[in-house]
Scaffold this motif. Structure first.
Motif, PDB file in Angstrom:
ATOM      1  N   THR A 115       0.830  -1.216   0.000  1.00 12.40           N
ATOM      2  CA  THR A 115       0.000   0.000   0.000  1.00 12.40           C
ATOM      3  C   THR A 115       0.861   1.261   0.000  1.00 12.40           C
ATOM      4  O   THR A 115       0.555   2.239  -0.690  1.00 12.40           O
ATOM      5  CB  THR A 115      -0.950   0.017   1.224  1.00 12.40           C
ATOM      6  N   GLU A 118       1.932   1.985  -3.413  1.00 12.14           N
ATOM      7  CA  GLU A 118       0.801   2.422  -4.248  1.00 12.14           C
ATOM      8  C   GLU A 118       0.435   3.880  -3.994  1.00 12.14           C
ATOM      9  O   GLU A 118       0.139   4.629  -4.913  1.00 12.14           O
ATOM     10  CB  GLU A 118      -0.449   1.590  -3.910  1.00 12.14           C
ATOM     11  N   ARG A 119       0.395   4.250  -2.762  1.00  7.61           N
ATOM     12  CA  ARG A 119       0.031   5.638  -2.425  1.00  7.61           C
ATOM     13  C   ARG A 119       0.887   6.111  -1.251  1.00  7.61           C
ATOM     14  O   ARG A 119       0.461   6.131  -0.101  1.00  7.61           O
ATOM     15  CB  ARG A 119      -1.463   5.782  -2.130  1.00  7.61           C
ATOM     16  N   ARG A 122       2.231  11.896   1.198  1.00  7.62           N
ATOM     17  CA  ARG A 122       2.250  13.161   0.468  1.00  7.62           C
ATOM     18  C   ARG A 122       1.560  14.231   1.309  1.00  7.62           C
ATOM     19  O   ARG A 122       0.751  13.921   2.190  1.00  7.62           O
ATOM     20  CB  ARG A 122       1.569  13.029  -0.897  1.00  7.62           C
ATOM     21  N   TYR A 129      -1.158  12.840   3.836  1.00  8.56           N
ATOM     22  CA  TYR A 129      -1.885  11.631   3.412  1.00  8.56           C
ATOM     23  C   TYR A 129      -0.930  10.443   3.359  1.00  8.56           C
ATOM     24  O   TYR A 129       0.269  10.613   3.145  1.00  8.56           O
ATOM     25  CB  TYR A 129      -2.511  11.839   2.029  1.00  8.56           C
ATOM     26  N   GLY A 130      -1.478   9.260   3.448  1.00 10.05           N
ATOM     27  CA  GLY A 130      -0.695   8.031   3.323  1.00 10.05           C
ATOM     28  C   GLY A 130      -1.245   6.979   4.269  1.00 10.05           C
ATOM     29  O   GLY A 130      -1.962   7.319   5.218  1.00 10.05           O
TER      30      GLY A 130
END
Ligand SMILES: [Zn+2]
Length: 255
Positions: A115, A118-119, A122, A129-130
């Motif tokens: 995961t 993938e993201r 940030r 986010y994350g």
């Protein structure tokens, strides 16, 4: 960084000779801690540490352990129960005062391996986010930032501060329940560094969960000759289940 929590955390640990002067120093130290804290948060979020994924939890643990040791903590790794080889972390700081404060956070997340790739972490505007950024990598970083600020300002008017990092929270902390319970008993106050609420308020109570077994016995009777003498257990169970739904707070009943 939730300053309310930070201030509470620091404020409950120390006797303040001059609130205003110290507040200024804490604010300045918190401002200084922000950039390195964000860098640490990025590092932690970019490590997959889903519950049961011992290599990732081990990496998170190693990073945090190194930070804690730099701050002068004595750090102990506590094995999870088999078959999960992840380890919990318990760090202890000794002060010169009386209050014994327990900080709780967790290293595992609900996200599977891959995961973070993938993201990854940030920041957009003033939001990060994350996977697990708030729950609970942010909690770990807040604890470290508060401890770092306290060290920088030489604030030691506490008896003991313990930081307990659970490796199994997202699956119910079953492997850490005994550790948390026994550690909590040795402290006067506990602050759980789970994600906050809007406005950075402190949550002073949370809902819990429990299991209950309800046994219902019926009464046999002839369905044709004397049905009024019988009692149907299934009907009573249905009745009890409907009553259970009314135990929740007004407006928060399970549907
Ligand atoms: Zn959590």
């Amino acid at each position: 960084m939730p300053r309310t929590l930070l201030a509470t955390l620091i404020g409950c640990c120390i006797a303040l000779p001059s609130y205003a002067a110290l507040d200024e120093r804490i604010k300045a130290a918190a401002d200084q801690a922000q950039a390195p804290s964000m860098a640490l948060l990025e590092q932690l979020v970019n490590i997959d540490s889903g519950s049961g994924y011992a290599p990732g939890i081990g990496q998170v643990s190693a990073l945090v352990k190194a930070e804690l040791e730099k701050l002068g903590a004595s750090v102990q790794e506590v094995p999870n129960s088999a078959p999960d080889p992840s380890k919990h972390l318990v760090a202890t700081f000794k002060g010169t005062g009386k209050a014994r404060i327990l900080l709780l956070a967790h290293m595992d997340t609900v996200f599977k391996e891959g995961t973070a790739k993938e993201r990854p972490f940030r920041v957009e505007g003033n939001r990060a986010y994350g996977p697990g950024v708030a729950d609970d990598k942010g909690g770990i970083v807040i604890a470290l930032a508060a401890l770092k600020i306290m060290k920088a300002l030489d604030l030691k008017d506490y008896g003991q501060i313990t930081l307990l990092l659970d490796a199994s929270e997202e699956t119910g902390s079953q492997a850490a329940t005994a550790l948390i319970a026994s550690t909590a008993k040795q402290h006067d106050v506990a602050l759980n560094l789970e994600p906050g609420r809007p406005g950075d308020g402190l949550v002073i109570w949370r809902k819990g969960s429990a299991n209950a077994v309800v046994e219902v016995k019926g009464k046999a009777s002839h369905a044709g000759v004397a049905p009024e003498l019988g009692r149907n257990a299934a009907t009573e169970v249905a009745h009890q289940v409907l009553q259970l739904g009314k135990l929740g707070d007004e407006g928060k009943r399970p549907r």
